[in-house]
Design a protein around this motif. Sequence first.
Motif, mmCIF file in Angstrom:
data_model
loop_
_atom_site.group_PDB
_atom_site.id
_atom_site.type_symbol
_atom_site.label_atom_id
_atom_site.label_comp_id
_atom_site.label_asym_id
_atom_site.label_seq_id
_atom_site.Cartn_x
_atom_site.Cartn_y
_atom_site.Cartn_z
ATOM 1 N N GLY A 11 0.779 -1.224 0.000
ATOM 2 C CA GLY A 11 0.000 0.000 0.000
ATOM 3 C C GLY A 11 0.812 1.275 0.000
ATOM 4 N N THR A 12 2.124 1.189 0.155
ATOM 5 C CA THR A 12 2.939 2.404 0.119
ATOM 6 C C THR A 12 3.756 2.469 -1.170
ATOM 7 O OG1 THR A 12 4.626 1.307 1.466
ATOM 8 C CG2 THR A 12 3.079 2.728 2.612
ATOM 9 N N CYS A 13 4.610 1.486 -1.399
ATOM 10 C CA CYS A 13 5.403 1.433 -2.631
ATOM 11 C C CYS A 13 4.748 0.551 -3.691
ATOM 12 C CB CYS A 13 6.803 0.898 -2.344
ATOM 13 S SG CYS A 13 7.768 1.984 -1.305
ATOM 14 N N PHE A 14 3.948 -0.395 -3.267
ATOM 15 C CA PHE A 14 3.309 -1.328 -4.195
ATOM 16 C C PHE A 14 2.102 -1.963 -3.534
ATOM 17 C CE2 PHE A 14 6.419 -3.679 -1.772
ATOM 18 C CZ PHE A 14 5.718 -4.795 -1.361
ATOM 19 N N ASP A 15 1.208 -2.516 -4.352
ATOM 20 C CA ASP A 15 0.119 -3.381 -3.920
ATOM 21 C C ASP A 15 0.404 -4.749 -4.518
ATOM 22 O OD1 ASP A 15 -1.127 -1.295 -2.624
ATOM 23 O OD2 ASP A 15 -2.788 -1.116 -4.029
ATOM 24 N N MET A 18 0.556 -17.117 -5.981
ATOM 25 C CA MET A 18 1.488 -16.280 -6.708
ATOM 26 C C MET A 18 1.079 -14.833 -6.494
ATOM 27 S SD MET A 18 2.902 -16.800 -10.583
ATOM 28 C CE MET A 18 3.284 -18.528 -10.283
ATOM 29 N N ARG A 19 2.069 -13.968 -6.327
ATOM 30 C CA ARG A 19 1.815 -12.558 -6.033
ATOM 31 C C ARG A 19 2.518 -11.682 -7.065
ATOM 32 N NH1 ARG A 19 2.844 -14.364 -0.084
ATOM 33 N NH2 ARG A 19 0.697 -14.821 0.505
ATOM 34 N N PHE A 20 1.715 -10.887 -7.769
ATOM 35 C CA PHE A 20 2.211 -9.943 -8.760
ATOM 36 C C PHE A 20 2.208 -8.562 -8.127
ATOM 37 C CE2 PHE A 20 0.953 -13.547 -11.135
ATOM 38 C CZ PHE A 20 1.617 -13.518 -12.350
ATOM 39 N N LEU A 21 3.363 -7.914 -8.083
ATOM 40 C CA LEU A 21 3.438 -6.582 -7.503
ATOM 41 C C LEU A 21 2.976 -5.563 -8.534
ATOM 42 C CD1 LEU A 21 5.026 -8.264 -5.474
ATOM 43 C CD2 LEU A 21 6.567 -6.328 -5.213
ATOM 44 N N VAL A 22 2.070 -4.702 -8.104
ATOM 45 C CA VAL A 22 1.501 -3.663 -8.954
ATOM 46 C C VAL A 22 1.614 -2.330 -8.219
ATOM 47 C CG1 VAL A 22 -0.044 -5.208 -10.218
ATOM 48 C CG2 VAL A 22 -0.829 -4.165 -8.096
ATOM 49 N N ALA A 23 1.303 -1.249 -8.871
ATOM 50 C CA ALA A 23 1.442 0.077 -8.273
ATOM 51 C C ALA A 23 0.544 0.234 -7.056
ATOM 52 C CB ALA A 23 1.103 1.148 -9.302
ATOM 53 N N ALA A 24 1.034 1.003 -6.089
ATOM 54 C CA ALA A 24 0.232 1.301 -4.898
ATOM 55 C C ALA A 24 -1.075 1.960 -5.332
ATOM 56 C CB ALA A 24 1.022 2.222 -3.969
ATOM 57 N N VAL A 74 -18.171 -13.706 -10.403
ATOM 58 C CA VAL A 74 -17.575 -14.997 -10.739
ATOM 59 C C VAL A 74 -16.520 -15.315 -9.682
ATOM 60 C CG1 VAL A 74 -16.273 -16.306 -12.465
ATOM 61 C CG2 VAL A 74 -17.943 -14.590 -13.202
ATOM 62 N N ALA A 75 -16.568 -16.527 -9.140
ATOM 63 C CA ALA A 75 -15.591 -16.954 -8.117
ATOM 64 C C ALA A 75 -14.251 -17.207 -8.799
ATOM 65 C CB ALA A 75 -16.082 -18.204 -7.411
ATOM 66 N N LEU A 76 -13.340 -16.244 -8.697
ATOM 67 C CA LEU A 76 -12.060 -16.339 -9.402
ATOM 68 C C LEU A 76 -10.881 -16.683 -8.506
ATOM 69 C CD1 LEU A 76 -12.391 -13.174 -11.670
ATOM 70 C CD2 LEU A 76 -12.617 -15.571 -12.358
ATOM 71 N N ASP A 77 -10.986 -16.482 -7.204
ATOM 72 C CA ASP A 77 -9.863 -16.641 -6.278
ATOM 73 C C ASP A 77 -8.738 -15.679 -6.654
ATOM 74 O OD1 ASP A 77 -8.520 -17.545 -4.068
ATOM 75 O OD2 ASP A 77 -7.867 -19.430 -4.968
ATOM 76 N N LEU A 78 -9.128 -14.469 -7.042
ATOM 77 C CA LEU A 78 -8.214 -13.391 -7.408
ATOM 78 C C LEU A 78 -8.436 -12.274 -6.405
ATOM 79 C CD1 LEU A 78 -6.255 -12.049 -9.474
ATOM 80 C CD2 LEU A 78 -8.298 -11.338 -10.742
ATOM 81 N N THR A 79 -7.404 -11.947 -5.633
ATOM 82 C CA THR A 79 -7.537 -10.937 -4.585
ATOM 83 C C THR A 79 -6.406 -9.920 -4.698
ATOM 84 O OG1 THR A 79 -6.234 -12.249 -3.016
ATOM 85 C CG2 THR A 79 -8.620 -12.576 -2.981
ATOM 86 N N ALA A 80 -6.515 -8.876 -3.898
ATOM 87 C CA ALA A 80 -5.483 -7.850 -3.895
ATOM 88 C C ALA A 80 -5.174 -7.447 -2.455
ATOM 89 C CB ALA A 80 -5.929 -6.635 -4.700
ATOM 90 N N LEU A 81 -3.926 -7.131 -2.207
ATOM 91 C CA LEU A 81 -3.479 -6.593 -0.920
ATOM 92 C C LEU A 81 -3.069 -5.152 -1.146
ATOM 93 C CD1 LEU A 81 -1.121 -9.497 0.214
ATOM 94 C CD2 LEU A 81 -3.398 -9.004 1.085
ATOM 95 N N GLY A 82 -3.671 -4.267 -0.390
ATOM 96 C CA GLY A 82 -3.347 -2.854 -0.526
ATOM 97 C C GLY A 82 -2.899 -2.270 0.791
ATOM 98 N N ALA A 83 -3.327 -1.046 1.057
ATOM 99 C CA ALA A 83 -2.927 -0.327 2.272
ATOM 100 C C ALA A 83 -3.220 -1.160 3.510
ATOM 101 C CB ALA A 83 -3.655 1.008 2.350
#
Length: 194
Positions: free
Chosen positions: A39-43, A72-78, A96-105
């Motif tokens: 959440g600061t340099c990347f999500d 697997m974790r793909f780093l993306v912009a904060a 749709v149940a994708l099991d795709l999530t994101a970690l942010g701040a």
Amino acid sequence: MALTAPLPRVAPDEAHAHWYERVLGWAVTGGPPAQLVTGTCFDVLEMPADAGAELLRRPLVTGPVALMGRRMRFLVAAGSADELDGLLDWLEWGGVALDLTALGAGGRMTAPAPPGTAGESPRGAAVWLRPPEQGCDVLLPALPGPGQGARPDLVRLVGAAATECHRARLRRPYGSGVPLRGALDQPQRSQRFS
């Protein structure tokens, strides 16, 4: 004769944390193992490893990618984590149940051993598949513009990730907790012809 004391040994986890802080400028907390603060340099865009492996086979340019166990974790912009649900709806993947999530701040991610460190990681430990580089910003949401080079936009990355998560879900064996055929499991309606 002068006595010399050996330099104090730094625990590998502590050395790893220092590398992330000093070389990349990323916030680190907790440990062991050290945790990278999101959440600061990347999500982080997180998905099952089988879907992530297929995504890596696509001709997409991505930022750093880490593997931890079956995720697997793909780093993306904060700030990208805040966009995930809206993008999935806009791309018609909402519901749709994708099991795709994101970690942010406020999120945390286990810090893999820095690239080039000696020794083997314990089984199941986080490892870099595409390691970060010094001076490498994680700026994925922007479309490539003049002079920016090849950088994927978040829409393309999320669209491809959603597709691969869905395909991976369909490939999993029936009975694994995720329906294989989904709507095809519904009872068939009989048709009468006159």
